[in-house]
Design an enzyme around this catalytic site. Sequence first.
Site, mmCIF file in Angstrom:
data_model
loop_
_atom_site.group_PDB
_atom_site.id
_atom_site.type_symbol
_atom_site.label_atom_id
_atom_site.label_comp_id
_atom_site.label_asym_id
_atom_site.label_seq_id
_atom_site.Cartn_x
_atom_site.Cartn_y
_atom_site.Cartn_z
ATOM 1 N N TYR A 82 -28.694 44.610 -41.237
ATOM 2 C CA TYR A 82 -27.726 44.097 -42.307
ATOM 3 C C TYR A 82 -27.471 44.517 -43.196
ATOM 4 O O TYR A 82 -27.199 44.205 -44.337
ATOM 5 C CB TYR A 82 -27.783 42.521 -42.377
ATOM 6 C CG TYR A 82 -29.165 42.026 -42.368
ATOM 7 C CD1 TYR A 82 -29.731 42.041 -43.711
ATOM 8 C CD2 TYR A 82 -29.927 41.377 -41.435
ATOM 9 C CE1 TYR A 82 -31.029 41.494 -43.859
ATOM 10 C CE2 TYR A 82 -31.194 40.842 -41.612
ATOM 11 C CZ TYR A 82 -31.820 40.973 -42.666
ATOM 12 O OH TYR A 82 -32.889 40.336 -43.096
ATOM 13 N N GLY B 269 -31.832 48.649 -42.238
ATOM 14 C CA GLY B 269 -31.933 47.609 -41.170
ATOM 15 C C GLY B 269 -30.656 47.280 -40.553
ATOM 16 O O GLY B 269 -29.684 47.706 -40.770
ATOM 17 N N ILE C 162 -35.813 53.513 -48.463
ATOM 18 C CA ILE C 162 -36.837 53.725 -47.491
ATOM 19 C C ILE C 162 -36.550 53.153 -46.052
ATOM 20 O O ILE C 162 -37.523 53.388 -45.338
ATOM 21 C CB ILE C 162 -38.110 52.938 -48.134
ATOM 22 C CG1 ILE C 162 -37.939 51.439 -48.305
ATOM 23 C CG2 ILE C 162 -38.442 53.594 -49.567
ATOM 24 C CD1 ILE C 162 -39.160 50.668 -48.907
ATOM 25 N N ASP D 182 -39.777 41.287 -32.199
ATOM 26 C CA ASP D 182 -39.199 42.643 -32.631
ATOM 27 C C ASP D 182 -40.346 43.405 -32.960
ATOM 28 O O ASP D 182 -40.398 44.177 -33.965
ATOM 29 C CB ASP D 182 -38.108 42.650 -33.553
ATOM 30 C CG ASP D 182 -37.487 43.867 -33.468
ATOM 31 O OD1 ASP D 182 -37.429 44.998 -32.711
ATOM 32 O OD2 ASP D 182 -36.956 44.270 -34.583
ATOM 33 N N TYR E 179 -44.085 45.392 -51.697
ATOM 34 C CA TYR E 179 -44.038 46.657 -51.209
ATOM 35 C C TYR E 179 -45.071 47.301 -50.329
ATOM 36 O O TYR E 179 -46.223 47.114 -50.906
ATOM 37 C CB TYR E 179 -43.828 47.875 -52.498
ATOM 38 C CG TYR E 179 -43.482 49.360 -52.135
ATOM 39 C CD1 TYR E 179 -42.391 49.457 -51.609
ATOM 40 C CD2 TYR E 179 -44.453 50.176 -52.052
ATOM 41 C CE1 TYR E 179 -42.010 50.777 -50.964
ATOM 42 C CE2 TYR E 179 -44.199 51.397 -51.626
ATOM 43 C CZ TYR E 179 -42.847 51.939 -51.051
ATOM 44 O OH TYR E 179 -42.814 53.054 -50.710
ATOM 45 N N VAL F 189 -32.940 49.110 -47.215
ATOM 46 C CA VAL F 189 -34.191 48.749 -47.846
ATOM 47 C C VAL F 189 -34.456 49.633 -48.855
ATOM 48 O O VAL F 189 -34.498 51.049 -48.478
ATOM 49 C CB VAL F 189 -35.155 48.624 -46.794
ATOM 50 C CG1 VAL F 189 -36.481 48.052 -47.686
ATOM 51 C CG2 VAL F 189 -35.063 47.876 -45.796
ATOM 52 N N ASP G 134 -46.734 50.881 -48.732
ATOM 53 C CA ASP G 134 -46.397 52.177 -48.751
ATOM 54 C C ASP G 134 -45.949 52.804 -47.496
ATOM 55 O O ASP G 134 -45.122 53.900 -47.565
ATOM 56 C CB ASP G 134 -47.762 52.837 -49.342
ATOM 57 C CG ASP G 134 -48.181 52.338 -50.663
ATOM 58 O OD1 ASP G 134 -47.653 52.696 -51.530
ATOM 59 O OD2 ASP G 134 -49.318 51.594 -50.332
ATOM 60 N N HIS G 135 -46.406 52.473 -46.281
ATOM 61 C CA HIS G 135 -46.050 53.256 -45.158
ATOM 62 C C HIS G 135 -45.579 51.977 -44.143
ATOM 63 O O HIS G 135 -45.937 50.915 -44.219
ATOM 64 C CB HIS G 135 -47.317 53.947 -44.734
ATOM 65 C CG HIS G 135 -47.965 54.769 -45.698
ATOM 66 N ND1 HIS G 135 -47.469 55.929 -46.215
ATOM 67 C CD2 HIS G 135 -49.044 54.584 -46.482
ATOM 68 C CE1 HIS G 135 -48.440 56.487 -47.063
ATOM 69 N NE2 HIS G 135 -49.196 55.518 -47.139
ATOM 70 N N HIS H 166 -42.569 56.434 -44.091
ATOM 71 C CA HIS H 166 -41.662 55.420 -43.570
ATOM 72 C C HIS H 166 -40.664 55.852 -42.465
ATOM 73 O O HIS H 166 -40.630 56.888 -42.175
ATOM 74 C CB HIS H 166 -40.665 54.494 -44.529
ATOM 75 C CG HIS H 166 -41.345 53.848 -45.749
ATOM 76 N ND1 HIS H 166 -41.873 52.584 -45.330
ATOM 77 C CD2 HIS H 166 -41.646 53.917 -47.038
ATOM 78 C CE1 HIS H 166 -42.469 52.169 -46.528
ATOM 79 N NE2 HIS H 166 -42.399 53.151 -47.405
#
Length: 1484
Positions: free
Chosen positions: A734, A732, A729, A855, A811, A737, A813-814, A1036
Amino acid sequence: MPNSERHGGKKDGSGGASGTSQPSSGGGSSNSRERHRLVSKHKRHKSKHSKDMGLVTPEAASLGTIIKPLVEYDDISSDSDTFSDDMAFKSDRRENDERRGTDRSDRLHRHRHHQHRRSRDLLKTKQTEKEKNQEVSKSGSMKDRLSGSSKRSVEGNDDYGKAQLSKSSSKESRSSKMHKEKTRKERELKSGHKDRSKSHRKRETPKSYKTVDSPKRRSRSPHRKWSDSSKQDDSPSGASYGQDYDLSPPRSHTSSNYDSYKKSPGSTSRRQSISPPYKEPSAYQSSTRSPSPYSRRQRSVSPYSRRRSSSYERSGSYSGRSPSPYGRRRSSSPFLSKRSLSRSPISSRKSMKSRSRSPAYSRHSSSHSKKKRSGSRSRHSSISPVRLPLNSSLGAELSRKKKERAAAAAAAKLDGKESKGSPIILPKKEKFEVKESGLESKKLPRGIKSEKSTPDTELVNVAHSNTEVKNCLDTGKVKLDENLQKHPVKDLKAQGTKDTKPVALKEVIVTSKETETSEKEALPPLPTITSPPPLPSTTPPPQTPPLPPLPPLPAVPLQPPLPPPQPPFSQVPVSNTSTLPSSPHPRTSTLSSQTNSQPLVQVSMKTQLSVTAAIPHLKTSTLPPLPLPPLLPGDDDMDSPKEMLPSKPAKKEKEQRTRHLLTDLPLPPELPGGDPSPPDSPEPKAITPPQQPYKKRPKICCPRYGERRQTESDWGKRCVDKFDIIGIIGEGTYGQVYKAKDKDTGELVALKKVRLDNEKEGFPITAIREIKILRQLVHQSVVNMKEIVTDKQDALDFKKDKGAFYLVFEYMDHDLMGLLESGLVHFSEDHIKSFMKQLMEGLDYCHKKNFLHRDIKCSNILLNNSGQIKLADFGLARLYNSEESRPYTNKVITLWYRPPELLLGEERYTPAIDVWSCGCILGELFTKKPIFQANLELAQLELISRLCGSPCPAVWPDVIKLPYFNTMKPKKQYRRRLREEFSFIPSAALDLLDHMLTLDPSKRCTAEQTLQSDFLKDVELSKMAPPDLPHWQDCHELWSKKRRRQRQSGIVIEEQPPSKASRKETTSGTAAEPVKNSSPAPPQPAPVKAEPGPGDAVGLGDITQQLNQSELAVLLNLLQSQTDLSIPQMAQLLNIHSNPEMQQQLEALNQSISALTEASSQQQDSESIAPEESLKEVPSVSVVLPPAEQTTPEASNTPADMQNMLAVLLSQLMKTQEPAGNLEENTSDKNSGPQGPRRTPTMPQEEAAACPPHILPPEKRPPEPPGPPPPPPPPPLVEGDLSSAPQELNPAVTAALLQLLSQPEAEPPGHLPHEHQALRPMEYSTRSHPNRTYGNTDGPETGFSATDTDERSSGPALTESLVQTLVKNRTFSGSVSHLGESNSYQGTGSVQFPGDQDLRFTRVPLALHSVVGQPFLKSEGNSNSVVHAETKLQNYGELGPGTTGANSSGTTLQWGGPAQSFGKPYRGAARVPPRGGRGRGVPY
């Protein structure tokens, strides 16, 4: 000298240490007499000493009492030595260390003294003991010489040893002289103290001890003074001690010793006369302990100290233990040691309290105190309070104390016999053990001495002998205690020493032996105590150059029994080790103190572990062998070497058992983490490596992680196999996800993968930061990290093969970016309020915890389907300290959300940087696209300047201080026009946005202030209805990016044309005032009337994607020309296969539209007809919106697939109709031309088809795959069709459209974004709002544009055709409006470029909407505004700019080009800046 030393030592042991107070000792009483008195009256002396302490400083007594807890704690660390009265023991231990250094015989005498102590006839027994001690002292000095260093050297070391590490021989002579001086001073002090207690004077009499101590005291004196200063209660004793020391080393030591003795709880308890005095001593002892460095120095100072210390320090460990100077002397002289022992009980008791503080020490002191107690109960009474704490905190110690008492009694008897005999003659075993202990201790200390030399003398001396180990324990404890509580430690030590001396004389001797043995064993592997003692001895010699003490080795064999007890020692050492770290001289003193004190506290296992742990802790180079450091810890544990002396093997074992309980005690300190004392905290670590430490570690770690709600499972212990990976999804910095499901609970989680393969520095710093920070942040608006798992089944595999580990998050969802770019959702004002409220609450929480996120952007703001917002991705976050001026990097925060101060190079920024980012998100929620989109820092600053004004000293005084202020100045000076650009948003939101986007960070509102703003203060999240989010699709960032790429590759091309058209609009807006200025062009919505066709095209965005421009044009012509267009015809035109449902819906729509058309012909209020139409078409789907909205419901009725197509067509038609009017709507439905104005409704219709009208509009359209492009109808056809449509629309539709445009309220924000946008763009244009991104659209309009992007994309040609037809045939407000329409279309086509388009919003047919609205406005008379609206729409509908551009450029150009060349140029300008040009309109 040795004799005086012994006397002093004995006095220290019996009188000074014991606290036997013979008032008649006078300053000048003969040392022997005084010693005898002291021996007999050791307890009295202690009590008197306590009284003297009280006299010296009533504060000292009270402080001692007050500080007791601290002292006790320190003592606990030293208590673990062996004495229940750890404080006394610690002071005694220090003294004992000195004495040990001075004489093993002293130690023996102390042991004997301990025996006497146990005999409650302390006076008689002590007197005899004094005599014996004197003899023993002599023999002890000989012993020391035999051991390999004379008592003199010990004394010398005591005298200078703490202060300087001198050779034992030179120090011996020095110590003799010093002892004499000390004796004199002690006598003087004692005579001075006489008033208080004869026992004190007697203590003074054994000035030899004090003399011996005096050097030690000197070395201690700084510490003691330090300690005294730290603890006021010690101030009298400490003062006298320090003063004496400072004034004259000999006398000061004597006096100090004496004072310490007096103050020493041991003396007080022995005296039993005064519990308060005892407390005073306790404070003093604490002080003494503080000076423990001195005792350490002494120990380390002289080899003789080591040798004597081996036996003496064992017996004198009490004195060593007692912080009091005389305590040190005890260590110097056997007698002092003995008295120290008798004192020790009190110390021990204090130590007991101390133990409660430090488990290791506690244990030691408890067992030791037991012996001491039997020896001197009176002292115990005074010590009783300490004891009680120890008992309460260390119940095990009580039992151990009892056992120790019994052992001490036995040892006392043996000691008495041995004492009577020359120290050397002591029962060979005991004597040998003592000797050996002393020698071994000395050996170790010597080695340590050599290494540590002068500075480490104290430590070295402490380590000198196993006996010294006691002292070391005392010293280590003292040091630790000093670190922890300087005065209390001293007092505790003094008390412990005094108490233990009489009772624990034997114990001391035994302890010395045991200490020796255990130390030796501890030094090597503690486990091999019985047989290994020699080995340890050998090992210690490496540490301590003096291997000479071979006799101690034989003694060690005699001590084989001790080895078993030693394991406890070893365990205790762990505790000591913990204590060690805190001690000033951690290496040697710490080692020995660890060894001594820890044995009591920790069981053999612990001891062994601690030994191992201690070794690492011990830095002394003199302790090269790992075993030696453990030995020192053992010694430290044996800090009450009295317990560990020859008689003490059994006692030691008992202590070990008790220590096991104490071992449990260390666990409590664990919880605090270092609460009990630094040693304790280190102890867990030291122990952690060994067996027990492991247990402790988990306890420590689990709670720590538990802070992060992970108490149940240990982080890093589970494998990622426990999860089923569902899909990726995100990506990143490093790793990736993943969405996953817990196999056990079925719970959905997000797994953030952290790869270690390419990490040169190991664990990625960003991951470390994120883990560290997230564990400290627990808030409903901050994402929760559940645990950490690895991709290996076994942690060992992880070491071999660098794998990956995963951060497990709840988790969501969006994320906000995926939702905004998808076009599937339209957020109402309430939703925006809810989101912003939650976001700012989470940010405020972070800022109040002093963390900067650094960020914040839409993709880092997560949502779930219930509308809950969480702030995520703390990889760039850092702790912020407003007081520190260190610079931070300014290369943080994604460029679009970066505040101006960072762009200008600010490195000392504040939390205001995060508020700016949140302000950008607030604007984006209303405009559906980032408000500042640039790809370079300079361009970003330019965009910010255009909207918020140029940074200048007038509005931002500190801007001139920024590094890049002169190099990054905007090309021109801009005024702030944020309020104009965002005039379409609610005033409360505008105020908040204005404050959040303030250039000057010092004037920018804080996160807390935003929550108090009018926009957010009354928001009640619990009452907010959750937004209608797409449950079938997780939106996402990664999904959104892929979707964008797909559109760009093929689907997007068709989609892009509408986007282009909308882009044209956006561009024109941009041209007017690059994206931001386009909003001022709202008047252009008039042309949008003529452009409703394009609006329809936007509504058909999805279909447009499927159709060519020419096909769209044909369809529009058909629709416009034929009011009764059948669904099959439409499908054919569009080359779309319609299902029966769709056909039915389309037919229903057509019918309703025709009806509406007739009605609209009659009524100019398209709104009323539109509702009818919507009811007819799709009553259920219809939302209560203006006619356009209702039309949208109709569209929504259509099934998903065909729905989308129909929705596009219908939305175009409906949009055109709505803006145009009922008649126009009908025409629009059947004819694309009329629909152009109604495009907004059409778009909603499409939305309805894809999804519920509100949610579906833009977002569902994107999902709709573009169908085969319909055959491109000839432009003429379009024109002809358009003419027909315009004819139908002409008067009524035009009027209706104009009305709609003039009345933006007709289109409530509620209706689908398309409708809204179409009408609102006009409204805003009329209002002359600066609708940049949204351009013409209000909140709803923006939403509309977003939704319409697809429509726009799919039907750019249609829109243009419709607009053209509408314009030509309609002659709306005239050729001007007609031209305006063409222009806007033309501009759209020419202006929009796929590159410029913001694919995120390509679906949003804002441009079309604005065009639809614009024709009307244009009719009203502003081609420019039309262009602006278009520009805005374009920005939003970047997805289909190419298609729209081509279609509209072709068709529109034909008949729109001539009409308005002005519109085009405007659009061109707008198009170029659609992204960056308009602050708000910048495409995503």
